[in-house]
Design a protein around this motif. Structure first.
Motif, PDB file in Angstrom:
ATOM      1  N   SER A  91       1.010  -1.088  -0.247  1.00 34.66           N
ATOM      2  CA  SER A  91       0.255  -0.312   0.335  1.00 34.66           C
ATOM      3  C   SER A  91       0.986   1.080  -0.167  1.00 34.66           C
ATOM      4  O   SER A  91       2.078   1.185   0.614  1.00 34.66           O
ATOM      5  N   ARG A  92      -0.221   2.579  -0.506  1.00 32.91           N
ATOM      6  CA  ARG A  92       1.602   3.468  -0.718  1.00 32.91           C
ATOM      7  C   ARG A  92       1.586   3.800   0.829  1.00 32.91           C
ATOM      8  O   ARG A  92       3.050   4.992   0.961  1.00 32.91           O
ATOM      9  N   ALA A  93       0.476   4.223   1.773  1.00 31.36           N
ATOM     10  CA  ALA A  93       0.930   4.749   2.810  1.00 31.36           C
ATOM     11  C   ALA A  93       2.527   3.493   3.799  1.00 31.36           C
ATOM     12  O   ALA A  93       2.782   4.250   4.326  1.00 31.36           O
ATOM     13  N   GLN A  94       2.313   2.890   2.992  1.00 32.64           N
ATOM     14  CA  GLN A  94       3.603   1.283   3.924  1.00 32.64           C
ATOM     15  C   GLN A  94       4.899   1.403   3.069  1.00 32.64           C
ATOM     16  O   GLN A  94       5.923   1.018   3.472  1.00 32.64           O
ATOM     17  N   LEU A  95       5.242   2.924   2.256  1.00 33.36           N
ATOM     18  CA  LEU A  95       6.639   2.744   1.132  1.00 33.36           C
ATOM     19  C   LEU A  95       6.853   2.963   2.192  1.00 33.36           C
ATOM     20  O   LEU A  95       8.434   2.550   2.150  1.00 33.36           O
ATOM     21  N   PRO A  96       7.201   3.629   2.588  1.00 31.79           N
ATOM     22  CA  PRO A  96       7.941   3.778   3.564  1.00 31.79           C
ATOM     23  C   PRO A  96       8.345   3.452   4.864  1.00 31.79           C
ATOM     24  O   PRO A  96       9.898   2.994   5.573  1.00 31.79           O
ATOM     25  N   VAL A  97       7.489   2.640   5.297  1.00 29.89           N
ATOM     26  CA  VAL A  97       7.656   1.560   6.054  1.00 29.89           C
ATOM     27  C   VAL A  97       9.082   0.556   5.380  1.00 29.89           C
ATOM     28  O   VAL A  97      10.084   0.218   5.971  1.00 29.89           O
ATOM     29  N   MET A 108      13.271  -6.093  10.620  1.00 31.23           N
ATOM     30  CA  MET A 108      11.573  -5.927  10.853  1.00 31.23           C
ATOM     31  C   MET A 108      11.391  -5.219  11.722  1.00 31.23           C
ATOM     32  O   MET A 108      10.030  -3.983  12.125  1.00 31.23           O
ATOM     33  N   ILE A 109      12.042  -4.694  12.914  1.00 31.41           N
ATOM     34  CA  ILE A 109      12.052  -3.700  14.243  1.00 31.41           C
ATOM     35  C   ILE A 109      12.330  -2.615  13.180  1.00 31.41           C
ATOM     36  O   ILE A 109      10.642  -1.860  14.199  1.00 31.41           O
ATOM     37  N   ALA A 110      12.716  -2.220  13.276  1.00 34.28           N
ATOM     38  CA  ALA A 110      12.915  -1.172  12.561  1.00 34.28           C
ATOM     39  C   ALA A 110      11.306  -0.520  11.180  1.00 34.28           C
ATOM     40  O   ALA A 110      11.189   0.481  12.133  1.00 34.28           O
ATOM     41  N   GLY A 111      11.600  -1.360  10.397  1.00 34.05           N
ATOM     42  CA  GLY A 111       9.767  -1.616   9.887  1.00 34.05           C
ATOM     43  C   GLY A 111       8.878  -0.818  10.388  1.00 34.05           C
ATOM     44  O   GLY A 111       8.079  -0.063  10.578  1.00 34.05           O
ATOM     45  N   ALA A 112       8.551  -1.928  11.529  1.00 33.30           N
ATOM     46  CA  ALA A 112       7.598  -1.746  12.873  1.00 33.30           C
ATOM     47  C   ALA A 112       8.059  -0.637  13.358  1.00 33.30           C
ATOM     48  O   ALA A 112       6.014  -0.156  13.593  1.00 33.30           O
ATOM     49  N   VAL A 113       9.030  -0.498  13.911  1.00 41.32           N
ATOM     50  CA  VAL A 113       8.805   1.722  14.411  1.00 41.32           C
ATOM     51  C   VAL A 113       8.510   2.190  14.322  1.00 41.32           C
ATOM     52  O   VAL A 113       8.124   3.084  13.783  1.00 41.32           O
ATOM     53  N   ALA A 114       9.186   1.785  12.806  1.00 40.74           N
ATOM     54  CA  ALA A 114       8.582   3.204  11.982  1.00 40.74           C
ATOM     55  C   ALA A 114       7.366   3.104  11.923  1.00 40.74           C
ATOM     56  O   ALA A 114       6.440   4.314  12.091  1.00 40.74           O
ATOM     57  N   GLY A 115       6.358   2.395  11.145  1.00 36.13           N
ATOM     58  CA  GLY A 115       4.489   2.448  11.581  1.00 36.13           C
ATOM     59  C   GLY A 115       3.989   2.683  12.914  1.00 36.13           C
ATOM     60  O   GLY A 115       3.192   3.832  13.176  1.00 36.13           O
ATOM     61  N   LEU A 155       5.395   4.808  14.721  1.00 36.86           N
ATOM     62  CA  LEU A 155       5.908   6.337  14.145  1.00 36.86           C
ATOM     63  C   LEU A 155       5.636   6.994  13.167  1.00 36.86           C
ATOM     64  O   LEU A 155       5.439   8.365  12.656  1.00 36.86           O
ATOM     65  N   GLY A 156       3.985   6.481  12.684  1.00 34.56           N
ATOM     66  CA  GLY A 156       3.313   7.286  12.280  1.00 34.56           C
ATOM     67  C   GLY A 156       3.628   7.180  10.415  1.00 34.56           C
ATOM     68  O   GLY A 156       2.838   7.482   9.357  1.00 34.56           O
ATOM     69  N   PHE A 157       4.713   6.251   9.933  1.00 34.60           N
ATOM     70  CA  PHE A 157       5.584   6.471   8.808  1.00 34.60           C
ATOM     71  C   PHE A 157       4.496   5.702   8.052  1.00 34.60           C
ATOM     72  O   PHE A 157       4.263   5.148   6.493  1.00 34.60           O
ATOM     73  N   GLY A 158       3.369   4.816   8.349  1.00 31.91           N
ATOM     74  CA  GLY A 158       2.551   3.216   7.747  1.00 31.91           C
ATOM     75  C   GLY A 158       1.063   3.762   8.135  1.00 31.91           C
ATOM     76  O   GLY A 158       1.184   2.850   9.332  1.00 31.91           O
ATOM     77  N   ALA A 159       0.629   3.997   7.585  1.00 29.44           N
ATOM     78  CA  ALA A 159      -0.597   4.242   8.420  1.00 29.44           C
ATOM     79  C   ALA A 159      -1.535   2.738   7.937  1.00 29.44           C
ATOM     80  O   ALA A 159      -1.549   2.329   7.226  1.00 29.44           O
ATOM     81  N   PRO A 160      -1.984   2.747   8.900  1.00 24.80           N
ATOM     82  CA  PRO A 160      -2.664   1.705   8.896  1.00 24.80           C
ATOM     83  C   PRO A 160      -4.919   1.056   8.502  1.00 24.80           C
ATOM     84  O   PRO A 160      -5.875   0.459   8.543  1.00 24.80           O
TER      85      PRO A 160
END
Lengths: 106, 239
Positions: free
Chosen positions: B187-193, B218-225, B227-232
């Motif tokens: 999804s476009r929103a999760q590209l930063p993750v 895995m941890i860096a991507g999930a923490v980025a989520g 922090l708001g980089f990947g809207a659910p």
């Protein structure tokens, strides 16, 4: 089967099963949709799969012959965009990788 | 595909096909390597049957043949597999509160990296969660892993040496599968993750080790989520 190998298998197998099963018992229904844990879990899937793709492709760059990797990656993206099929894209990527590998080694 | 009725065991088996195709050559290679390093075919098969975690099994070979103490080897391999604790909650979050989990103790044994990814991808494409579907998905992948290990263990070293192109093509099967699964849930929103996870994986792999790189990504991507980089958001922003 040597007993030390069997014991090692049983210890690691039991922990791995526990890691995979026990967290499925956590009640996720009461989590607020915009809460930090919800955001963490929503990001875990894409982050995990992206990580595993990078980790599995990275060793293929060390040989100094990235053309098969580029061809395989391009084929996966192209076939998925055309067909939306995970099976088709995976097979096409593997075939493209093998074809370019063959072309370079012939 | 019906969106109203729960997915079936057979649909799970079909969804397992790309995993099975990817697993077979890797398990074959594992069987070859295990017997090549002095394990009996039964011991090689036992590792696949009981542990069922590819990277950990290859590391187990190195630990066993180097004579590492049992507890040290066990701790190392357990630590390597700890990433799996994230998969159950992430999957259940995606499924929602209606999920029935009477037999999760059985199918979750097969909740590997690839099965998790395939389940998530199937749900993203409209598949309705069911335990029979998860059984089918897990069983197809597990059967391939066991069959590959058994054939590799009995074939012995150098079985694919005369077929380098086939070996290369099969070697790309798992990266291709991961990429296709990633595209299926993208999804476009999760590209930063995804970008943050990829950069962390490369950086820590090069600086420390492959296992540390996987955990870091895995941890860096999930923490980025977090922090708001990947809207659910779901289904609104597919690329």
């Amino acid at each position: 089967m040597r007993s030390e190998i069997l014991i090692l298998c049983l210890i690691v197998g039991a922990f791995t099963w526990a890691f995979r099963y026990l967290p499925t018992r956590m009640d996720m229904s009461r989590l607020p949709e915009s809460g930090p844990l919800s955001r963490f879990l929503s990001a875990t899937g894409p982050a995990a799969i992206a990580t595993l793709f990078v980790a599995s492709a990275l060793p293929m760059l060390s040989g100094g012959m990235p053309l098969p990797l580029l061809a395989g990656t391009g084929a996966v993206v192209a076939i998925y965009a055309l067909s939306r099929s995970v099976v088709g894209a995976t097979m096409a990527g593997s075939a493209a990788y093998g074809a370019v590998f063959w072309g370079l080694s012939a | 595909m019906s969106e109203a009725s729960p997915s079936t065991f057979v649909q799970g088996l079909v969804s397992a096909l790309p995993i099975a195709l990817g697993y077979f050559p890797i398990a074959f290679a594992f069987g070859v390597a295990a017997t090549g390093q002095g394990l009996s075919p039964l011991e090689a098969f036992g590792l696949s049957l009981i542990i069922y975690a590819g990277a950990a099994q290859f590391l187990a070979l190195a630990l066993i043949t180097s004579g590492a103490p049992l507890l040290v080897a066990a701790f190392t391999l357990v630590a390597m597999n700890i990433r799996h604790v994230l998969y159950g909650p992430a999957l259940m979050k995606r499924v929602g509160p209606q999920a029935r989990l009477r037999h999760a103790w059985a199918w979750a044994f097969g909740l590997t990296d690839e099965v998790f990814g395939a389940a998530l991808g199937a749900l993203a494409r409209g598949r309705v969660f069911s335990e029979p579907f998860m059984f089918g998905l897990a069983a197809g992948a597990y059967a391939s892993w066991l069959a590959g290990t058994a054939l590799g263990a009995f074939a012995g070293g150098g079985a694919l040496a005369g077929w380098p192109v086939l070996e290369a093509a099969l070697g790309f099967m798992l990266p291709a599968l991961f990429l296709a699964l990633l595209l299926s849930i993208l999804s476009r929103a999760q590209l930063p993750v995804i970008a943050i996870a990829a950069v962390a994986t490369v950086t820590v792999t090069l600086a420390v080790s492959g296992t540390a790189g996987i955990l870091a990504g895995m941890i860096a991507g999930a923490v980025a989520g977090v922090l708001g980089f990947g809207a659910p958001r779901r289904g609104k922003d597919a690329v």
